[in-house]
Write a protein that holds these residues in place. Sequence first.
Motif, PDB file in Angstrom:
ATOM      1  N   CYS A 289       3.189   6.791  -0.592  1.00  0.00           N
ATOM      2  CA  CYS A 289       4.477   6.386  -0.021  1.00  0.00           C
ATOM      3  C   CYS A 289       5.347   7.583   0.365  1.00  0.00           C
ATOM      4  O   CYS A 289       4.971   8.732   0.167  1.00  0.00           O
TER       5      CYS A 289
ATOM      6  N   ASN B 207       5.913  10.223  -2.217  1.00  0.00           N
ATOM      7  CA  ASN B 207       4.874  11.246  -2.313  1.00  0.00           C
ATOM      8  C   ASN B 207       4.980  12.252  -1.181  1.00  0.00           C
ATOM      9  O   ASN B 207       4.767  13.438  -1.375  1.00  0.00           O
TER      10      ASN B 207
ATOM     11  N   CYS C 167      -2.122   8.776  -4.694  1.00  0.00           N
ATOM     12  CA  CYS C 167      -1.457   7.481  -4.853  1.00  0.00           C
ATOM     13  C   CYS C 167      -2.403   6.564  -5.615  1.00  0.00           C
ATOM     14  O   CYS C 167      -3.615   6.678  -5.486  1.00  0.00           O
ATOM     15  N   SER C 168      -1.839   5.648  -6.396  1.00  0.00           N
ATOM     16  CA  SER C 168      -2.733   4.754  -7.139  1.00  0.00           C
ATOM     17  C   SER C 168      -2.396   3.295  -6.892  1.00  0.00           C
ATOM     18  O   SER C 168      -2.795   2.427  -7.650  1.00  0.00           O
ATOM     19  N   ILE C 169      -1.653   3.031  -5.830  1.00  0.00           N
ATOM     20  CA  ILE C 169      -1.116   1.691  -5.672  1.00  0.00           C
ATOM     21  C   ILE C 169      -2.199   0.650  -5.438  1.00  0.00           C
ATOM     22  O   ILE C 169      -2.118  -0.456  -5.919  1.00  0.00           O
TER      23      ILE C 169
ATOM     24  N   CYS D 142       0.495  10.112  -8.449  1.00  0.00           N
ATOM     25  CA  CYS D 142       0.401   8.933  -9.306  1.00  0.00           C
ATOM     26  C   CYS D 142      -1.008   8.645  -9.822  1.00  0.00           C
ATOM     27  O   CYS D 142      -1.195   8.205 -10.949  1.00  0.00           O
TER      28      CYS D 142
ATOM     29  N   VAL E 142       3.246   1.569 -10.882  1.00  0.00           N
ATOM     30  CA  VAL E 142       4.248   2.640 -10.788  1.00  0.00           C
ATOM     31  C   VAL E 142       5.012   2.900 -12.090  1.00  0.00           C
ATOM     32  O   VAL E 142       5.170   4.062 -12.477  1.00  0.00           O
TER      33      VAL E 142
ATOM     34  N   ARG F 125       5.271   6.761 -13.037  1.00  0.00           N
ATOM     35  CA  ARG F 125       6.486   7.524 -12.755  1.00  0.00           C
ATOM     36  C   ARG F 125       7.555   7.376 -13.839  1.00  0.00           C
ATOM     37  O   ARG F 125       8.671   7.868 -13.689  1.00  0.00           O
TER      38      ARG F 125
ATOM     39  N   GLN G  55      12.239   4.418  -6.447  1.00  0.00           N
ATOM     40  CA  GLN G  55      11.267   3.345  -6.636  1.00  0.00           C
ATOM     41  C   GLN G  55      11.978   2.003  -6.603  1.00  0.00           C
ATOM     42  O   GLN G  55      11.450   1.010  -6.159  1.00  0.00           O
TER      43      GLN G  55
HETATM   44 FE1  SF4 Z   1       4.064   6.021  -4.061  1.00  0.00          FE
HETATM   45 FE2  SF4 Z   1       3.358   4.078  -5.696  1.00  0.00          FE
HETATM   46 FE3  SF4 Z   1       1.474   5.407  -4.420  1.00  0.00          FE
HETATM   47 FE4  SF4 Z   1       2.874   6.537  -6.392  1.00  0.00          FE
HETATM   48  S1  SF4 Z   1       1.480   4.801  -6.589  1.00  0.00           S
HETATM   49  S2  SF4 Z   1       2.391   7.441  -4.382  1.00  0.00           S
HETATM   50  S3  SF4 Z   1       4.884   5.651  -6.130  1.00  0.00           S
HETATM   51  S4  SF4 Z   1       3.003   4.126  -3.482  1.00  0.00           S
END
Ligand code: SF4
Length: 439
Positions: free
Chosen positions: A12, A15, A48-50, A82, A162, A166, A197
């Motif tokens: 996102c 990042n 990223c781990s979304i 993340c 998240v 975070r 966030q």
């Molecule tokens: Fe952004 Fe969420 Fe991905 Fe982390 S896990 S980089 S906060 S989208």
Amino acid sequence: MSRTYHLTTFGCQMNEHDSERMAGMLDQLGYRRVDSREEADVILFNTCSIRESADNRLIGHLGEAKRLKKENPDRVVGIGGCWSQSLKDEVFERFPFVDVAFGPGQIPKLAEYLLSDSLSAQMGYFDFESVSGSLPMRREREFQAWMQISQGCNCVCSYCIVPSTRGREVSRPTADLVAEAEALAADGVREITLLGQNVNSYGRDLRPRVPFSELLAMIDAVDGIERLRYTSPHPKDMREDVIRAHAELPSLCEHIHLPLQSGSSTILKRMRRTYSQQRYLDRVALIREHVPDCAITTDIIVGFPGETDDDFQQTLDVVEQVRYDSAFTFIFSPRRGTDAAEFQDQVPHPVKRERMERLVDAVQRIATERAQRFVGREMDVLVEGASRTDPDKLRGRTRHNKTVNFSGVAQPGDFARVEIMSATSTTLAGEESLLARLS
Ligand code: SF4
Ligand code: 5AD
């Protein structure tokens, strides 16, 4: 000769902004950025781990880093962000060629590692630390800047990783943020996007508390900042004062990103979003009342565990009612350590795919229809550079956050008056109104 680095960013805006800080810090340490990993002494990934798809893309890139590390063991391979945070020390077990791993926002730790004598030992840094605004930053865009106003998230959405990557929410002091906005304006920035966030719960942890709408007013008052945006808010904290600010503050743009996630109150409850379909629609009605022309965009997840045909239909109903200017649509992806990953009633993949297709069709049809309202209007466009599709044209963005490709003579950083000639679901096309320019 100066040492070199290569940096790849996933995920996102938060990042992307962290990456700007990483780049700024590496510049200060005397490192030079290069475009290929082959040339780099330090290979970095901000991860990223979304969703699972992000993991898969990253693993492909890591394969190349592994090969390059083998070729030259003096190279440093670092993984931040993340995904790194979610794996912690397991990063080193799964990817033994990695030298340094760190969580989001822990950029100073990367510097510590690079400056230490023990470059050969693997190091991981995963303790949450509060954000510091004092890090140098290398902005990717000259006239637009991000400002991180808070770190972490106190929500407990059952699908989201998240909060565990975070940490808890910490707001930066208001005075620091105003000073940062002033410094950015002095440096030529015209547009600021506030990042968090859960951006609109800003200030609840400060003493005295500072309402988000007050912060908006303070940044709006900074000379030279002509456009102000923020992302992402949570509908539960979208109070009337914030909505009114869009009508009252000259710089605050006519665009609100209001993540829906699902249109079914049953699913929203299981997601632990703390609002119902009705409460969400009430927020939208309030936006339409105060800012009739506001662009509204959203995030939607399909195939959340237990989602029935009827639940999905309710999502489609909300999409039809709200009439979003655009929407990011995601297939639910179980993330390790989240509650929703453990729910027993997972939706079969073919059903998810089919729902996704129907949703995307509706979103695109409505976005195209909505965009037609701009045709024939003259709009203010902040010029960003050459058009990506036609180098003879310019590219910029309206206050509604629509990309415009247009012919004209304006320079990057200018506000051009552009007459809109046509519109698709994603972009507008037009011509700069030169008369307006001369006057
Ligand atoms: Fe952004 Fe969420 Fe991905 Fe982390 S896990 S980089 S906060 S989208
Ligand atoms: N699966 C699918 N989409 C997700 N999002 C967050 N977590 C998941 C998940 N586990 C989506 C949400 C969020 C956006 C950034 O990503 O819609 O708003």
